[in-house]
Design an enzyme around this catalytic site. Structure first.
Site, PDB file in Angstrom:
ATOM      1  N   ASN A  45       0.832  -1.211   0.000  1.00  0.00           N
ATOM      2  CA  ASN A  45       0.000   0.000   0.000  1.00  0.00           C
ATOM      3  C   ASN A  45       0.863   1.256   0.000  1.00  0.00           C
ATOM      4  O   ASN A  45       1.958   1.291   0.570  1.00  0.00           O
ATOM      5  CB  ASN A  45      -1.014  -0.007   1.147  1.00  0.00           C
ATOM      6  CG  ASN A  45      -0.414  -0.154   2.533  1.00  0.00           C
ATOM      7  OD1 ASN A  45       0.653  -0.702   2.702  1.00  0.00           O
ATOM      8  ND2 ASN A  45      -1.120   0.349   3.527  1.00  0.00           N
ATOM      9  N   VAL A  46       0.352   2.259  -0.691  1.00  0.00           N
ATOM     10  CA  VAL A  46       1.041   3.543  -0.833  1.00  0.00           C
ATOM     11  C   VAL A  46       0.011   4.631  -0.530  1.00  0.00           C
ATOM     12  O   VAL A  46      -0.854   4.933  -1.366  1.00  0.00           O
ATOM     13  CB  VAL A  46       1.617   3.714  -2.263  1.00  0.00           C
ATOM     14  CG1 VAL A  46       2.328   5.060  -2.395  1.00  0.00           C
ATOM     15  CG2 VAL A  46       2.587   2.576  -2.594  1.00  0.00           C
ATOM     16  N   GLU A  47       0.083   5.171   0.681  1.00  0.00           N
ATOM     17  CA  GLU A  47      -0.936   6.131   1.124  1.00  0.00           C
ATOM     18  C   GLU A  47      -0.638   7.544   0.639  1.00  0.00           C
ATOM     19  O   GLU A  47       0.399   7.797   0.006  1.00  0.00           O
ATOM     20  CB  GLU A  47      -1.055   6.057   2.650  1.00  0.00           C
ATOM     21  CG  GLU A  47      -1.557   4.679   3.082  1.00  0.00           C
ATOM     22  CD  GLU A  47      -1.840   4.566   4.560  1.00  0.00           C
ATOM     23  OE1 GLU A  47      -1.418   5.443   5.345  1.00  0.00           O
ATOM     24  OE2 GLU A  47      -2.496   3.568   4.936  1.00  0.00           O
ATOM     25  N   CYS A  56      -4.212   0.853  -2.301  1.00  0.00           N
ATOM     26  CA  CYS A  56      -4.089  -0.425  -1.603  1.00  0.00           C
ATOM     27  C   CYS A  56      -2.967  -1.247  -2.240  1.00  0.00           C
ATOM     28  O   CYS A  56      -2.585  -1.032  -3.401  1.00  0.00           O
ATOM     29  CB  CYS A  56      -5.388  -1.221  -1.710  1.00  0.00           C
ATOM     30  SG  CYS A  56      -6.726  -0.605  -0.683  1.00  0.00           S
ATOM     31  N   GLU A  58      -3.142  -4.142  -3.392  1.00  0.00           N
ATOM     32  CA  GLU A  58      -3.620  -4.833  -4.591  1.00  0.00           C
ATOM     33  C   GLU A  58      -3.515  -3.934  -5.825  1.00  0.00           C
ATOM     34  O   GLU A  58      -3.318  -4.432  -6.944  1.00  0.00           O
ATOM     35  CB  GLU A  58      -5.068  -5.282  -4.405  1.00  0.00           C
ATOM     36  CG  GLU A  58      -5.250  -6.356  -3.340  1.00  0.00           C
ATOM     37  CD  GLU A  58      -5.428  -5.800  -1.925  1.00  0.00           C
ATOM     38  OE1 GLU A  58      -5.028  -4.642  -1.675  1.00  0.00           O
ATOM     39  OE2 GLU A  58      -5.956  -6.529  -1.085  1.00  0.00           O
ATOM     40  N   CYS A  89     -10.339  -5.136   0.068  1.00  0.00           N
ATOM     41  CA  CYS A  89     -11.549  -4.311   0.175  1.00  0.00           C
ATOM     42  C   CYS A  89     -12.395  -4.508  -1.087  1.00  0.00           C
ATOM     43  O   CYS A  89     -11.977  -5.169  -2.050  1.00  0.00           O
ATOM     44  CB  CYS A  89     -11.179  -2.846   0.369  1.00  0.00           C
ATOM     45  SG  CYS A  89     -10.537  -2.037  -1.113  1.00  0.00           S
ATOM     46  N   CYS A  92     -10.770  -3.471  -4.343  1.00  0.00           N
ATOM     47  CA  CYS A  92      -9.683  -4.372  -4.739  1.00  0.00           C
ATOM     48  C   CYS A  92     -10.209  -5.723  -5.198  1.00  0.00           C
ATOM     49  O   CYS A  92      -9.595  -6.376  -6.043  1.00  0.00           O
ATOM     50  CB  CYS A  92      -8.685  -4.514  -3.604  1.00  0.00           C
ATOM     51  SG  CYS A  92      -7.748  -2.992  -3.402  1.00  0.00           S
TER      52      CYS A  92
HETATM   53  N1  THU Z   1      -5.211  -1.980   2.601  1.00  0.00           N
HETATM   54  C1  THU Z   1      -4.622  -2.630   1.577  1.00  0.00           C
HETATM   55  O1  THU Z   1      -3.626  -2.161   1.018  1.00  0.00           O
HETATM   56  N2  THU Z   1      -5.158  -3.806   1.162  1.00  0.00           N
HETATM   57  C2  THU Z   1      -6.160  -4.456   1.805  1.00  0.00           C
HETATM   58  O2  THU Z   1      -6.550  -5.532   1.367  1.00  0.00           O
HETATM   59  C3  THU Z   1      -6.779  -3.859   2.995  1.00  0.00           C
HETATM   60  C4  THU Z   1      -6.394  -2.462   3.275  1.00  0.00           C
HETATM   61  C5  THU Z   1      -4.607  -0.705   3.058  1.00  0.00           C
HETATM   62  C6  THU Z   1      -5.287   0.536   2.617  1.00  0.00           C
HETATM   63  C7  THU Z   1      -4.759   1.522   3.642  1.00  0.00           C
HETATM   64  O3  THU Z   1      -3.502   2.023   3.199  1.00  0.00           O
HETATM   65  C8  THU Z   1      -4.548   0.696   4.881  1.00  0.00           C
HETATM   66  O4  THU Z   1      -4.584  -0.658   4.461  1.00  0.00           O
HETATM   67  C9  THU Z   1      -5.593   0.911   5.942  1.00  0.00           C
HETATM   68  O5  THU Z   1      -6.872   0.739   5.433  1.00  0.00           O
END
Ligand code: THU
Length: 129
Positions: A45-47, A56, A58, A89, A92
């Site tokens: 994940n890259v926020e 996410c 994915e 989610c 994804c």
């Molecule tokens: N997140 C993912 O990258 N993949 C998932 O399957 C569940 C959630 C990340 C998104 C966000 O950066 C962090 O988890 C918190 O929701």
């Protein structure tokens, strides 16, 4: 295609989470996908400071799939950096469905399930005219 090595996929996902950029949620996420040609693609994940534009794991894996030769996803495992199983989610699940179809296997708390169970009655490429 032989049975996926789930333990290897889960470990690869935990390892991929080490690359996460998650200064906001602090949840480091990694994902590993087995491709139909045998390679394994990874994502993390890259926020974003906007919060809503965060990617996410994915999503970045989808880019890696395309950047490294394409193909179809056949099995996917998503894990936190601490090794906890995380479910993709809703958005994804749609991304995985596009690139793996209904038969792509997903590691879930209920066991390994096909995408058709994880995203029932999915809208997908076949629904377009
Ligand atoms: N997140 C993912 O990258 N993949 C998932 O399957 C569940 C959630 C990340 C998104 C966000 O950066 C962090 O988890 C918190 O929701």
């Amino acid at each position: 295609m032989s049975t996926p090595d789930w333990e290897a996929l889960r470990s690869a996902a935990v390892e991929a989470a080490r690359n996460a950029y998650a200064p906001y949620s602090k949840l480091h996420v990694g994902v590993a996908g087995l491709v139909d040609d045998g390679r394994v693609v990874l994502g993390c994940n890259v926020e974003n400071a906007s919060y809503g534009l965060g990617l996410c794991a994915e999503c970045t894996m989808a880019g890696q799939l395309r950047l490294t030769g394409g193909g179809r996803l056949v099995a996917v495992a998503c894990r936190s950096g601490a090794g906890e199983l995380l479910m993709p989610c809703g958005r994804c699940r749609q991304i995985l469905y596009e690139l793996g179809g209904p038969e792509c296997l997903v590691d879930t708390p209920s066991g390994v399930l096909p995408m058709s169970a994880v995203l029932p009655d999915a809208f997908g490429p076949a629904d377009l005219p």
